[in-house]
Scaffold this motif. Sequence first.
Motif, PDB file in Angstrom:
ATOM      1  N   LEU A  75       0.839  -1.193   0.000  1.00  0.00           N
ATOM      2  CA  LEU A  75       0.000   0.000   0.000  1.00  0.00           C
ATOM      3  C   LEU A  75       0.874   1.243   0.000  1.00  0.00           C
ATOM      4  O   LEU A  75       1.910   1.299   0.673  1.00  0.00           O
ATOM      5  CB  LEU A  75      -0.890   0.028   1.249  1.00  0.00           C
ATOM      6  CG  LEU A  75      -1.939  -1.072   1.369  1.00  0.00           C
ATOM      7  CD1 LEU A  75      -2.561  -1.060   2.764  1.00  0.00           C
ATOM      8  CD2 LEU A  75      -3.020  -0.886   0.298  1.00  0.00           C
ATOM      9  N   THR A  76       0.457   2.250  -0.765  1.00  0.00           N
ATOM     10  CA  THR A  76       1.093   3.563  -0.746  1.00  0.00           C
ATOM     11  C   THR A  76       0.066   4.600  -0.303  1.00  0.00           C
ATOM     12  O   THR A  76      -1.140   4.311  -0.198  1.00  0.00           O
ATOM     13  CB  THR A  76       1.627   3.944  -2.131  1.00  0.00           C
ATOM     14  OG1 THR A  76       0.506   4.104  -3.031  1.00  0.00           O
ATOM     15  CG2 THR A  76       2.566   2.863  -2.680  1.00  0.00           C
ATOM     16  N   ASP A  79      -2.677   4.867  -2.764  1.00  0.00           N
ATOM     17  CA  ASP A  79      -3.657   3.780  -2.662  1.00  0.00           C
ATOM     18  C   ASP A  79      -4.691   4.078  -1.581  1.00  0.00           C
ATOM     19  O   ASP A  79      -5.898   3.843  -1.768  1.00  0.00           O
ATOM     20  CB  ASP A  79      -2.954   2.458  -2.330  1.00  0.00           C
ATOM     21  CG  ASP A  79      -2.040   1.991  -3.447  1.00  0.00           C
ATOM     22  OD1 ASP A  79      -2.345   2.285  -4.614  1.00  0.00           O
ATOM     23  OD2 ASP A  79      -1.012   1.356  -3.136  1.00  0.00           O
ATOM     24  N   ALA A  83      -8.730   4.775  -1.957  1.00  0.00           N
ATOM     25  CA  ALA A  83      -9.696   3.937  -1.233  1.00  0.00           C
ATOM     26  C   ALA A  83     -10.576   4.739  -0.288  1.00  0.00           C
ATOM     27  O   ALA A  83     -11.427   4.165   0.401  1.00  0.00           O
ATOM     28  CB  ALA A  83      -8.950   2.858  -0.456  1.00  0.00           C
TER      29      ALA A  83
END
Length: 775
Positions: A75-76, A79, A83
Amino acid sequence: MPDGNTPQIGRFGSGQAVRRIEDRALLAGQGQFTDDFAPAGVTQMVFLRSPHAHAKLVSIDTTAARALPGVVAILTGADLVAAGVKPMYVALPFKRPDGSALTAPPRHCLAVEEVRFVGEPVAAIIAETLGQARDAAEAIEVEYEELAPAIGPGRAAAPGAPLVWEGAPGNLVAESRYGDAAAAEAAFAKAAHVVGLDIENQRLAPVSMEPRVALGEYDAASGRITLRLSSQMPSGVRDAICKELLDIPTDKLRVLVGDVGGGFGMKTGLNPEEGVVAFAARMLGRPVKWASTRMEDFLSALHGRATESRAEMALDANGRVLALRVRTLADMGAYPRNASVAIQLLVGPWVSTSIYDITLVDFTFQALLTNTAPTGPYRGAGRPEAIYLVERLFDTAARKMGLDPAELRRRNMIAPSAMPYKNAMAMTYDSGSFERILDQGLALADWSGFAAREAASKAAGRLRGRGIATFLEWTGGNVFEERVTIAVKGDGSIEIYATTQGMGQGIATSYAQLAVDVFGVELERIQVVFGDSDRGSGFGSAGSRSLFTAGSAVKLAADKTVDEARDLAAEALETAAADIEYRAGAFTVAGTDRAIGLFELAARQPEGRIFIDHTSSVSGPTWPNGCHICEVELLPETGEVVIASYASVNDAGRVVNPMIVEGQVVGGALQGIGQAMCEHVIYDAETGQPLTASFMDYCLPRADMVADYATKLDTGIPCLTNPLGVKGVGELGTIGATPAVMNAVADALARAGRAGAADRLRMPLTAEQVWSLLA
């Protein structure tokens, strides 16, 4: 009610030095810390962290990392934003000098567009094993465009300094001003004596025995996340994740906290890593665990203190303080928090005049952004910084006037007859007899016998000095309501659930003792439970508030439980409730031998228990205070500082467990000694690289730093704002120790003819600094 003399019962009620009930399981290795849990299918999370103090994130390439064995997800920050995960926010009514609202950069759980301190999390890697996650983190390629950093509040406030965030001109988050600047200036103009010091409260790392750790699980059927973590505030973490980050109802997240290996303020709120764990567990539908390494805690956990001040005091010819003026720059790090801003711009000022009748002040406090790890609550939280300023000033003034420093303090102390006393910041002290505490402190430390000890030190080639701090502190977090549930069970136990949190401070034992006072049963029958947001919401444990808020609630809830049980006993014994007497776990019809036991009565109830859910409030904070006195010896050849003796007398109000309270005071004092003697988080001023990121270069205090401790509790001045009469003491020792030690070293320098050097003394007291000042 039991009379306190019941065999084997009164021995374990309040006022007794009962051994901590928490310790047996811990000593047997049966503690339940978050990292002890490993549910089936658990994955491991590690964070890739920024190596730069300030840089733009040009690109993050995770292609190679995702292809490695065992990698479940990466995950960055982008991301999380995609979301719908929101940033953490600061929402306090502080203003900037122009009247505009407080301004601070949004804190994303993973960096977005820029990194602002070394150690800021950039990506989260979830893999089947810890080794696989670490391998994947090394395979991620990040392109940075370095930017100039601003390191330290003084540098950040300087004209033309690099901006940490474009939205904060001058790197200024907010400013607070208090008092009357014009009247203070007039007082300084007419003063017989004026003293001033430039003082730094250096940045510290709250090194808890247990680093931060979090374990997230998700139940698809209920749509609920369960988050286990090491925290002082379970409800606060739940609310922050639900309301700030994920925008979900609070009943969709359950926070569980088991044993906690220390907090010291560092674990009071949400850490961004914990938010990522909760999100990842929901996203993957699998358990996700993150356990911080010690270096990660040094780099990215909340730091404490970090202020630079100019403090000045005006006095008349007799030594009465006419005015106190303070200008403070407070380092918020790269991302301010609600607590960090309030601590420096509000809480510290509340106690700045301490136990002294100082009615005129001129205070300016500025919160500044820097390219360093965020600061926040750390044992004492604002009060140590403020007390250190005024106590250093008193000793400096005493030297200038040729007065005994204890005598100068005595001339300015608030008299008991002035209680309740409203200080210059409109804070009301309900009780206190400060001169009484001073006199006991002087006697305990043998103040009058110092000359002989100084002569003995001189004969041994050493320089001796003595330092004193007479002070108070504010406790409570300004949250004065607490909820407690009590369940008397048919199996012979009494369960107490409190929304405060045990973290090593022994409150389970104190709560159990308060329950023994009311129920008159054996201590072993009392079970105290914490750390489940499904069972109750509350502020948690911070600001030395647990005993006087939740302890009071335990006492009142226990009284209410006995009253309700009396009605049930009257029904069972077919008599009027007024005829029922309760003593030592049994209800008896007065004047007869007809009785029923408390637990038998509970067993007869439909649920097999008598249950009370009780919420109560206290009317205000507590103001514990003390007199701490330290004597040191300096070794001229090396500059080494040896603490020869340390004595403290502490007004703790009523004491539930003297062993625990003394332990808190002594342990706190050693923590304060650590700030004076050896602790300091240091960043390279040009690059922002941390130079103290492990125990190899960050020195903690040791038990052998003090040759002789003497600690006394004065329990004869009860607090008037809570039914127990207790005062919070978890942070008291920390607040008094730092100025006592520093004043002692300054005194030794002055006695050696280095009065000017005494005024330039800085923390920590490295041998190099002391040797240079002596030389």
